[in-house]
Each structure stands twice: as C-alpha cells, then as structure tokens.
Write an enzyme that holds these catalytic residues in place. Structure first.
Site: not given
Length: 372
Positions: A176, A178-181
């Site tokens: 998503n 907002n995720k780290i990747v």
C-alpha cells in the site's frame, strides 16, 4: 520513491503490457521471492485481497471459525467475512504487541472442549514486528489447525535470520502507499506450497481456465496486480535494505531523544527477530507524562505534525459486536495510550528532533519542565 521507478514504468509501457499481466509483473514476483527466500508468490491488487485469497485457498468456508489478532487493521480479517466465516479475536501482549500465544492456546482448548475446532489461526505482525512463528506453529500443529500470517506491515523484517513469512501455511504482504515499499496499491500471497499459489493465481485471474475460450469452473476475482504497478515495485524492492535501515535509525533517534521524558514507552524489540520499524509506536502514560495521547496528537497537529492512534481493537468495533474475544484488555490499553509517530524514510534527523522537541514541550510533568 527511490528514483528508478520511472525507468521501470517506461519499460512496462514499451512492452505494451498495461493490463495485469506482463514481464514486469513476472519480474516483481521473482525479485520478491529472491529477496525473501519464499519460493512461491503471486502479486495481487492489495493486502486485503491477498489475505482473502490466502484464506480461500486453505479452504475457509461459511461457518468456519478463524482466530485472529484483535489489535490490527480491519483489512486483516475482512477476507474471512467475505468467505462467510466467523471470527474469534485474540488479545495481544505487552512484550510484542502481537497475538498473545498463551491466550491463543487457552482459547483453542476451551473451544475444543465445547466441540468447536478453529479452521485457521491468523495473527497480524503489528507495525513491522515479527511474530514468534515457532511458538505459534507448535500450538497450531498440536491441534492440527492451519497457521496463516498477516505480514502486511513486515516486508523486510526477519525472524530467526529468515525473512518473515516462512514456516506457515501461507502469508500475505502489502505494498500500500504507506508501506515500507509500495506499488501505490498491491499485495502478495506467498507459500512453500506451490499448488496453493497456483490456485491463488488462478482465482486472482477470474478463475479462467487455460485456452482461448472464456471457460470457468469456479468463481474467481479480478485481483491480479497491474504490470505498471509491478514496475514501480521492482524499483522499490531494490532498496528494501536501505528502507529498513532508515526506519530503524528513525526509531532509535526517537528513543534516544525521548529517553528522559517520563511516561513514554516504546513498542518493544523482540529477541527472536528484527522488525522493520514500519512505524515508530509509543504509549503515553497520562499520569507520568501529564497529558494523554489525544492531547499529544492534538499538540503535534498544531505544529503541522501528523500522528495517528494505535489500531482500535477489532473486538470493540460495532461491526464485530457479535464475535467472541479472548482477553482484549491489553489491546484496549495499548490503543488507549498509543501513538504512531511520523516515520517516513524521507524524514531528516532534523525533522525527528523537531518532533521530539514538540513532544517534550507537551509534557506537563514538573521535573521535566524544571530541567528544560
């Protein structure tokens, strides 16, 4: 963005594969498998659809009971409801903020005594924190219950030296925004079971039979990831190690600069793995700090600093009012006191220092005010 995304997107356009099929999609899956060591994977539209597919592929059906974490986002369990299953929520513990394995075992024993056997256990790895999979598996194996994992937030985290997602029937990841990747939206289903992933890929492509006829033997879903979004993901995966390193640096800076502030407790580190510190999460003790977490979030907002509360436990949500719950008090306590602080990898050290200065200014404890 790391800078190479447009190069890969250009290649995707040049290939003329715009739909959810193409060389970049294949490459994205292959690269994820290479980085994680997870042998079989299929890229899908988002983490919620990944969990839905995962549960469908292990045979969850209407009336089944799925035991899941209560301290999590609703996307973790929505797939179970899509399939008509019932949910039972398990509390977390203060040591990990993940599913309390002792509470889980007691709940399973209680259910079995009443003639109910859970169809699956679905823990969430919260805020980048890996679960103790060996302990979870020992409980689930003892009662012959499939263990599947919500790893939506733990891309790049490790458990006992391996990337998370190993040692379970299947695992789901999220990419998503907002995720780290990120692929802007996207998810991945992984498993050691190649047949399970083949079935997931088939279902994600509307369960269309091979051949040129539009023939279907099952109802599937339009869940496959776009080739264009997969192109973004390739570039993102190339920098996953740097992302995890920066996330952990941000967490450690927060911890160092707020070490002397009374009433602030950081989400613990576990001994059996390395979390990716997707978000820096803390608890604010109102008695020690002088104000509650809402006042801190409001004070940060006044300085144009975004923060968010910890997940609201699912057993307290109106939509799950009729679901069973084991415990819940720990999750409620963490939610009542918790804050997620800004954690983006583009933040500078000066940004973190400004946030910490603002938090210190909000503390109403006399000793802190007197000492500066």
């Amino acid at each position: 963005m790391c800078g190479r995304e447009l190069d890969y997107v250009k290649k995707a356009f040049e290939s003329n594969y715009i739909a959810p099929v193409g060389p970049q999609l294949d490459q994205f899956e292959e690269l994820f498998s290479e980085i994680t060591g997870l042998p079989h994977c299929v890229a899908v539209a988002n983490g919620t659809s990944a969990i839905h597919l995962m549960l469908r592929c292990i045979g969850i059906k209407p009336g089944d009971l799925v035991l899941a974490s209560t301290l999590t986002f609703i996307g973790s369990v929505a797939g179970a409801k899509y399939l008509g299953a019932d949910l039972g929520f398990i509390d977390c513990d203060y040591d990990t903020w993940n599913m309390d394995i002792d509470v889980l075992e007691k709940e399973i024993e209680s259910l079995l005594k009443s003639g109910i056997k859970p169809a699956a256990v679905l823990p969430t790895e919260n805020y980048g924190q890996p679960c103790d999979v060996d302990r979870l598996r020992s409980v689930c194996d003892r009662y012959e219950i499939p263990l599947v994992m919500d790893c939506a937030e733990t891309v790049g985290a490790t458990y006992k030296g391996q990337h998370v997602g190993h040692g379970v029937k299947a695992a789901a990841f999220s990419f998503n925004g907002n995720k780290i990747v990120t692929t802007s939206g996207g998810g991945m289903v992984t498993s050691d079971d190649g047949a399970l992933i083949d079935h997931a890929r088939y279902l994600a492509n509307q369960a269309k039979q091979p051949g040129w006829q539009y023939e279907h033997h099952e109802i599937g879903y339009n869940y496959r990831l776009s080739n264009i979004l997969a192109a973004i993901g390739i570039s993102q995966l190339e920098v996953i190690e740097q992302r995890v390193q920066r996330k952990r640096e941000i967490f450690n800076q927060y911890k160092d600069e707020l070490a002397e502030v009374p009433g602030i407790r950081f989400m613990p580190d576990v001994s059996y793995g390395v979390g990716n510190r997707w978000l820096t999460a803390v608890m604010i003790d109102e008695k020690e700090f002088g104000v509650d977490n809402i006042a801190v979030m409001t004070g940060l907002e006044a300085e144009n600093i975004e923060s968010r509360p910890i997940w609201r436990p699912l057993h307290t949500q109106k939509v799950f009012a009729n679901c069973r719950v084991a415990g819940g008090q720990v999750a409620e306590s963490i939610n009542r006191q918790g804050i997620c602080l800004p954690s983006g990898t583009s933040m500078s050290n000066e940004d973190v220092t400004r946030i910490c200065k603002t938090i210190r200014s909000l503390c109403k404890t006399r000793s802190l005010r007197e000492t500066g």
